[in-house]
Design a protein around this motif. Structure first.
Motif, PDB file in Angstrom:
ATOM      1  N   PRO A  75      -5.873   8.870  -8.869  1.00  0.00           N
ATOM      2  CA  PRO A  75      -7.231   9.125  -8.394  1.00  0.00           C
ATOM      3  C   PRO A  75      -7.688  10.535  -8.759  1.00  0.00           C
ATOM      4  N   THR A 113      -6.276  -3.100  -4.889  1.00  0.00           N
ATOM      5  CA  THR A 113      -6.897  -3.214  -3.567  1.00  0.00           C
ATOM      6  C   THR A 113      -7.809  -4.443  -3.510  1.00  0.00           C
ATOM      7  N   GLU A 114      -8.598  -4.644  -4.578  1.00  0.00           N
ATOM      8  CA  GLU A 114      -9.556  -5.763  -4.611  1.00  0.00           C
ATOM      9  C   GLU A 114      -8.962  -7.009  -5.251  1.00  0.00           C
ATOM     10  N   PRO A 140      -2.114   8.790  -2.185  1.00  0.00           N
ATOM     11  CA  PRO A 140      -2.745   8.233  -3.398  1.00  0.00           C
ATOM     12  C   PRO A 140      -2.009   8.564  -4.694  1.00  0.00           C
ATOM     13  N   SER A 183      -7.755  -3.555 -10.188  1.00  0.00           N
ATOM     14  CA  SER A 183      -7.833  -3.073  -8.809  1.00  0.00           C
ATOM     15  C   SER A 183      -6.802  -3.824  -7.979  1.00  0.00           C
ATOM     16  N   THR A 237      -7.332   3.484  -2.085  1.00  0.00           N
ATOM     17  CA  THR A 237      -7.688   2.491  -3.097  1.00  0.00           C
ATOM     18  C   THR A 237      -6.708   2.648  -4.251  1.00  0.00           C
ATOM     19  N   ARG A 238      -6.072   1.538  -4.622  1.00  0.00           N
ATOM     20  CA  ARG A 238      -5.061   1.623  -5.679  1.00  0.00           C
ATOM     21  C   ARG A 238      -5.514   0.857  -6.920  1.00  0.00           C
ATOM     22  N   HIS A 239      -5.469   1.555  -8.081  1.00  0.00           N
ATOM     23  CA  HIS A 239      -5.747   0.930  -9.370  1.00  0.00           C
ATOM     24  C   HIS A 239      -4.538   1.119 -10.276  1.00  0.00           C
ATOM     25  N   SER A 255       0.835  -1.194   0.000  1.00  0.00           N
ATOM     26  CA  SER A 255       0.000   0.000   0.000  1.00  0.00           C
ATOM     27  C   SER A 255       0.871   1.246   0.000  1.00  0.00           C
TER      28      SER A 255
END
Ligand SMILES: [Cu+2]
Length: 649
Positions: free
Chosen positions: A57, A95-96, A21, A93, A72-74, A17
């Motif tokens: 972002p 994060t996901e 951002p 994603s 949240t990282r993309h 992480s």
């Protein structure tokens, strides 16, 4: 990117992480992007990752971010299947741990990669057809041959190869293991190669300069015959015994009243985000994001050796990928802080460019001074904070310096150095498109157009760009000597107005004005873009080169901000036919009044080659300024103290 002294943020230590951002992707995030796409999108080992970068972002999210907030990282990847040639843009994603989108991009070629550049050289030097053809020219030691791969526009790709990932190569020869290959062109010898299949398509063996000239293209001292190095240079040290006066916290840089964040990606290389100036306790934004968005380098020589040379060094190759490590005492002098950069190879594997960005505080002669006959002298030294990086694009080096001054000025300086491309000629052969730089050796004329993307944010809220022009008065009753000078300011209301050309006769400049914010005089605050280093394209409107790079047809373009609009000649400029960027976006002639504006400023070097530019070119400098104009109520550097110890106050 990691800082050398501060705690790593997104680092090659595998921290998944980020602290902010806008921090660039870290090593683990590159790996994760590739792994997710292999797992969920059918990407195999036969694919290449041309580009992986952070999805930055939205501005609102960044503005509202506080340290410690969840992030949240993309990431976004451009990848392609070497076998089918299919190209995809993926958004992942991190994060996901999932694929958000995976979209086929028909009819485009992604940027070139360093892996392909190296693999082309190796493949061609091993190819029996190349070996045989070069042997006919007496070149038999393939270890001394260097095949330099160039991309080109669709208009010059033979019909039968259209649609394939095709490159052409120059051939160069080292005279010994560590000598300069660019000193010895193998003129008239070029290969066309399908880079996906890594297959030689054909050899163009069009002519040969049989009688090689007696030229000297070496620059390393041990290879320059008879070179006596100077011995009259004494040491020059720059020291800050109490340390630097700036702070680097992760990727956030603060110095005196300036604050900004340093970013990095494969394409723009160094990016500066969220630049603001603390005006006596009031944090005032100046720009949201500044970077170089494209560089177009057309060679202006229609001969077979040079006609295909229309490099898009940013869109085709990437300033990030070309960024090199810097060395203290050589590239940068003084009390330096460095930032490393992390990028990826075509397998998605990360690697670190150590000391990619160098941050010195520099002396800049005099900031202000006056000598009064009674009170004596008041003088202040000027200092600037510079954020810089160097890129090597094959034969050329570009050195990039963004400097922040105590009077609120931002300066962008670019230096071009490195090795010029040269051709040998026969005795008496005319050289209409270049300069003779050595015995029967010429360097073709060319131009380096840089496009700076200036996402301005002067005092927040909406900005409007004004064109300002100075006009001298005519002789009249009110002004019998015609001595008056007036300034005319014209707001640029739509994108059509925003297409601007420099005009020497009126000293045209452009002001980024915030009409919602006034200074003590009641005048709207502004920053002026001072246009230097600008020159016309000098390309016929029908030229396919100009069709691919219409941005260079004007000095300035202004657009309303759109997160999607990043690449002025289009995202996929490799083998492009037409400019898919600015000309397409601005077709709707959108309003650019009192809104979030982006300035696209075209500047660079009109390179009429000189003998003194060889065998290695002394840095050619070009710059432009963003200068406060009524942003402050008076000289904001009145509070700079006199230098301690050396001069009195
Ligand atoms: Cu040049």
């Amino acid at each position: 990117m990691t800082t050398q002294e501060a705690t790593p943020t997104t680092s090659d230590k595998g921290t998944p992480s980020s602290a902010h951002p806008l921090d660039p992707l870290g090593a683990e995030e590159f790996r994760q992007t590739a792994a997710i796409l292999r797992r969920d999108a059918g990407v195999t080992d036969r694919w290449r990752f041309a580009a992986i970068e952070l999805v930055e972002p939205g501005k609102d999210l960044v503005a509202g971010f506080s340290a410690g907030d969840p992030i949240t990282r993309h990431s976004r990847a451009v990848c392609f299947d070497r076998d089918s040639g299919d190209v995809y843009i993926a958004v992942v994603s991190l994060t996901e741990d999932s694929v958000i989108s995976f979209d086929h991009q028909p009819g485009v070629q992604p940027n070139m990669t360093l892996d392909e550049w190296h693999e082309c050289d190796a493949a061609l030097r091993e190819d029996p057809r190349v070996i045989e053809a070069l042997a006919k020219r007496g070149i038999t030691d393939m270890d001394k041959v260097f095949m330099d791969t160039w991309t080109f526009g669709d208009f010059l790709i033979p019909e039968k190869y259209k649609g394939r990932r095709v490159c052409w190569t120059d051939t160069w020869l080292r005279t010994q293991e560590d000598s300069n290959p660019y000193a010895n062109p193998v003129n008239g010898f070029h290969c066309l190669i399908d880079v996906n299949a890594m297959e030689l398509l054909e050899i163009e063996d069009s002519f040969e300069i049989k009688d090689k000239p007696d030229s000297m293209g070496e620059y390393a001292p041990h290879l320059v015959p008879g070179l006596q190095q100077r011995t009259d240079i004494t040491p020059l040290e720059i020291t800050q015994p109490e340390g630097v006066s700036f702070t680097l916290n992760g990727n956030e840089l603060t110095w005196q009243n300036w604050r900004l964040r340093v970013g990095f990606n494969y394409r723009e290389g160094m990016v500066l985000h969220r630049i603001s100036y603390n005006d006596q306790g009031r944090e005032r934004p100046v720009a949201d994001r500044i970077s170089f968005a494209e560089m177009v380098v057309p060679y202006r020589d229609p001969s077979i050796d040079h006609v295909r040379r229309t490099a898009f060094d940013i869109g085709e190759w990437g300033l990030g990928f070309m960024t090199t490590s810097l060395e203290l005492g050589c590239d940068c002098l003084g009390e330096i802080r460095y930032l490393d950069a992390v990028l990826h190879d075509t397998a998605g594997e990360p690697y670190t460019i150590t000391n990619a960005i160098c941050i010195p505080e520099e002396d800049d002669r005099v900031l202000w001074k006056h000598v009064d006959s009674v009170a004596g002298a008041e003088v202040r030294r000027s200092r600037r904070l510079t954020v810089s990086c160097h890129v090597t694009v094959a034969n050329y080096e570009y050195l990039v310096y963004w400097s922040f001054y105590q009077d609120g000025t931002i300066e962008c300086e670019v230096r071009a150095t490195g090795i010029m491309v040269v051709s040998h000629i026969d005795e008496g052969q005319p050289v209409p498109h270049g300069t003779l730089v050595d015995q029967r050796t010429y360097a073709p004329f060319h131009q380096h157009f840089l496009v700076a993307r200036l996402d301005m944010n002067v005092d927040g809220g909406g900005n409007t760009v004004y064109m300002t022009e100075s006009r001298g008065a005519s002789v009249s009753d009110a002004d019998p000597y015609g001595i008056g000078l007036v300034l005319e300011s014209t707001p640029l209301k739509s994108e059509a107005d925003g297409r601007q050309d420099y005009r020497w006769e009126t000293q045209r400049t452009w002001k980024v004005v915030n009409e919602n914010s006034v200074n003590a005089m009641g005048t709207p605050v502004a920053y002026t873009l001072v246009p230097t280093g600008t020159f016309p394209a000098m390309l016929d409107p029908d030229s396919p080169v100009l069709k691919r790079s219409q941005v260079i047809g004007h000095t300035l373009w202004v657009t309303p901000y759109s997160a999607e609009e990043r690449w002025p000649c289009g995202e996929f400029v490799n083998q492009s036919i037409e400019d898919e960027g600015l000309p397409v976006w601005t077709k709707g002639n959108r309003s650019i009044e009192n809104t979030d504006v982006v300035l696209w400023y075209v500047f660079g070097i009109h390179h009429i080659t000189r003998p003194e530019d060889g065998p290695v070119m002394p840095s050619d400098k070009v710059s432009f300024l963003l200068k406060p104009f009524g942003f402050f109520d008076r000289n904001p550097a009145l509070d700079v103290p006199a230098s301690g110890g050396h001069c009195h106050s």
